[in-house]
Scaffold this motif. Structure first.
Motif, PDB file in Angstrom:
ATOM      1  N   GLY A 177       0.808  -1.216   0.000  1.00 27.87           N
ATOM      2  CA  GLY A 177       0.000   0.000   0.000  1.00 27.87           C
ATOM      3  C   GLY A 177       0.837   1.260   0.000  1.00 27.87           C
ATOM      4  N   ASP A 178       1.943   1.235   0.708  1.00 29.49           N
ATOM      5  CA  ASP A 178       2.840   2.387   0.754  1.00 29.49           C
ATOM      6  C   ASP A 178       3.397   2.684  -0.628  1.00 29.49           C
ATOM      7  N   ARG A 179       3.850   1.647  -1.317  1.00 27.81           N
ATOM      8  CA  ARG A 179       4.430   1.853  -2.646  1.00 27.81           C
ATOM      9  C   ARG A 179       3.375   2.315  -3.650  1.00 27.81           C
ATOM     10  N   ILE A 180       2.217   1.699  -3.610  1.00 29.94           N
ATOM     11  CA  ILE A 180       1.138   2.112  -4.516  1.00 29.94           C
ATOM     12  C   ILE A 180       0.788   3.580  -4.288  1.00 29.94           C
ATOM     13  N   ALA A 181       0.677   3.965  -3.022  1.00 35.09           N
ATOM     14  CA  ALA A 181       0.277   5.336  -2.692  1.00 35.09           C
ATOM     15  C   ALA A 181       1.313   6.346  -3.150  1.00 35.09           C
ATOM     16  N   TYR A 182       2.573   6.114  -2.803  1.00 32.98           N
ATOM     17  CA  TYR A 182       3.538   7.158  -3.145  1.00 32.98           C
ATOM     18  C   TYR A 182       3.794   7.237  -4.654  1.00 32.98           C
ATOM     19  N   LEU A 183       3.781   6.112  -5.351  1.00 32.27           N
ATOM     20  CA  LEU A 183       4.001   6.173  -6.795  1.00 32.27           C
ATOM     21  C   LEU A 183       2.871   6.917  -7.502  1.00 32.27           C
ATOM     22  N   CYS A 184       1.636   6.541  -7.189  1.00 33.09           N
ATOM     23  CA  CYS A 184       0.497   7.134  -7.888  1.00 33.09           C
ATOM     24  C   CYS A 184       0.261   8.583  -7.493  1.00 33.09           C
ATOM     25  N   HIS A 185       0.432   8.888  -6.220  1.00 31.79           N
ATOM     26  CA  HIS A 185       0.162  10.245  -5.775  1.00 31.79           C
ATOM     27  C   HIS A 185       1.315  11.188  -6.096  1.00 31.79           C
ATOM     28  N   ASP A 186       2.546  10.695  -6.073  1.00 35.52           N
ATOM     29  CA  ASP A 186       3.665  11.542  -6.495  1.00 35.52           C
ATOM     30  C   ASP A 186       3.604  11.795  -8.003  1.00 35.52           C
ATOM     31  N   TYR A 187       3.114  10.817  -8.745  1.00 38.02           N
ATOM     32  CA  TYR A 187       2.864  11.005 -10.183  1.00 38.02           C
ATOM     33  C   TYR A 187       1.793  12.085 -10.378  1.00 38.02           C
ATOM     34  N   ASP A 188       0.734  12.012  -9.585  1.00 37.98           N
ATOM     35  CA  ASP A 188      -0.332  13.007  -9.654  1.00 37.98           C
ATOM     36  C   ASP A 188       0.204  14.401  -9.338  1.00 37.98           C
ATOM     37  N   ASP A 189       1.021  14.510  -8.286  1.00 36.04           N
ATOM     38  CA  ASP A 189       1.614  15.797  -7.929  1.00 36.04           C
ATOM     39  C   ASP A 189       2.592  16.272  -9.004  1.00 36.04           C
ATOM     40  N   GLY A 190       3.274  15.327  -9.650  1.00 40.19           N
ATOM     41  CA  GLY A 190       4.185  15.683 -10.727  1.00 40.19           C
ATOM     42  C   GLY A 190       3.459  16.317 -11.904  1.00 40.19           C
ATOM     43  N   ILE A 191       2.273  15.815 -12.198  1.00 42.88           N
ATOM     44  CA  ILE A 191       1.452  16.412 -13.257  1.00 42.88           C
ATOM     45  C   ILE A 191       1.018  17.815 -12.842  1.00 42.88           C
ATOM     46  N   ARG A 192       0.581  17.947 -11.583  1.00 39.01           N
ATOM     47  CA  ARG A 192       0.152  19.260 -11.080  1.00 39.01           C
ATOM     48  C   ARG A 192       1.302  20.267 -11.141  1.00 39.01           C
ATOM     49  N   ALA A 193       2.522  19.788 -10.858  1.00 38.74           N
ATOM     50  CA  ALA A 193       3.689  20.679 -10.860  1.00 38.74           C
ATOM     51  C   ALA A 193       4.188  20.996 -12.264  1.00 38.74           C
TER      52      ALA A 193
END
Length: 332
Positions: A177-193
């Motif tokens: 769950g930790d890996r799924i969360a950080y990969l997908c949400h950091d990807y999401d934040d990367g798009i926002r940035a």
């Protein structure tokens, strides 16, 4: 029969045979059980009410000093808990244990995310946030008495990352769950940035997981549930696991080790290094509660405990107070 006893009895009736059971939980120090909450529910509550958990709201996930909609360590921990609970419930495993591990897994993280962690590692030779998270709940919370969490929760916190796997299936869920969360949400934040576009994803990642963060999470969580149902281990199919690993490589290249973020990473490491060096040379400047621990743990460990526990904002505030002339700081 007390409420807690009813819940404990219910766990044996509805949870999978290999799920962790609250009645069997063990603490390092014996204490009277709660009338209403199971041992794992109590652990979850102790973590949520801890100072170290509250500080996560001002600790970096990836972007230092980000805007309102970027993830911080607290939002990451909540997202890990949500993903992990979904998996645990679907597999008829212990949801309370899973949630407690997920909420506590990052309480030992430094300011400025992994940049702070790497800075401390360079300074003292050995530092990892999972080990520090365990130290926080065992020794630093409650004025040095620790939270006295169950062995199952402490094991899950320590082994949510690294070479050793948790002893419980619930702990292994959080590891995924930790890996799924950080990969997908950091990807999401990367798009926002503006650092990423969905079209940048490797073809296999896009075709297997999709390009939408929510869809990515759904695919990986669903795959784990399907592959692990009725099993005594938490599994992911080869195609989805390969895609997740490729996504991780992509994120390290494009975000975690990106040249664009390197200036901020260097500044963060510099702040941590200077604070550590200052308090090692001036231990009397540490707060009294940390000075009281120096005899037991030694100056280096006590200094690391203090610096690692700071929030981003407070670390910057102390740095400015110690190293920036006051007229400069006030003119910002």
């Amino acid at each position: 029969m007390k409420v807690r006893e009813r819940i404990e009895e219910l766990e044996y009736k509805i949870l999978a045979p290999f799920a962790a059971k609250s009645r069997d939980a063990v603490r390092e120090r014996d204490e009277s059980p709660c009338d209403f909450r199971t041992a794992f529910q109590r652990d979850r509550d102790r973590i949520i009410h801890s100072k170290s958990f509250r500080r996560l709201k001002h600790k970096t996930q990836v972007y230092i000093s980000p805007g309102d909609h970027y993830r911080m360590r607290m939002t990451h921990s909540l997202e890990v808990a949500q993903i992990s609970r979904t998996i645990a419930r679907s597999l008829m495993l212990n949801e309370d244990l899973t949630e407690a591990i997920a909420l506590g897994h990052d309480v030992g993280h430094t300011p400025f995310g992994h940049s702070g962690e790497y800075a401390l590692k360079d300074l003292i030779g050995c530092y990892s946030h999972n080990e520090q998270s365990l130290r926080v709940v065992e020794h630093l919370e409650r004025n040095g008495q620790g939270l006295n969490l169950t062995a199952e929760v402490r094991d899950g916190i320590l082994n949510h990352t690294g070479n050793s796997k948790p002893l419980t299936l619930e702990g292994n869920i959080v590891r995924f769950g930790d890996r799924i969360a950080y990969l997908c949400h950091d990807y999401d934040d990367g798009i926002r940035a503006g650092m990423l576009r969905p079209s940048d994803l490797p073809p296999n990642v896009a075709s297997t997981l999709g390009t939408n963060p929510s869809r990515m999470i759904t695919v990986m969580v669903s795959d784990i549930i399907i592959k692990s149902t009725g099993k005594k281990e938490i599994l992911m199919s080869d195609p989805v696991k390969n895609a997740m690993d490729q996504l991780r490589e992509f994120m390290f290249e494009k975000i975690y080790h990106s040249p664009e973020l390197e200036p901020d990473r260097k500044k963060a490491r510099y702040v941590i290094s200077k604070l550590y060096e200052y308090f090692m040379k001036n231990p009397d400047s540490l707060p009294q509660e940390f000075l009281d621990r120096e005899k037991r743990w030694g100056l280096q460990t006590t200094t690391v405990d203090y610096v690692a526990g700071l929030t981003d904002l407070y670390a910057i505030k102390i740095f400015e107070k110690l190293f920036i002339p006051s007229t400069w700081a006030q003119s910002k």
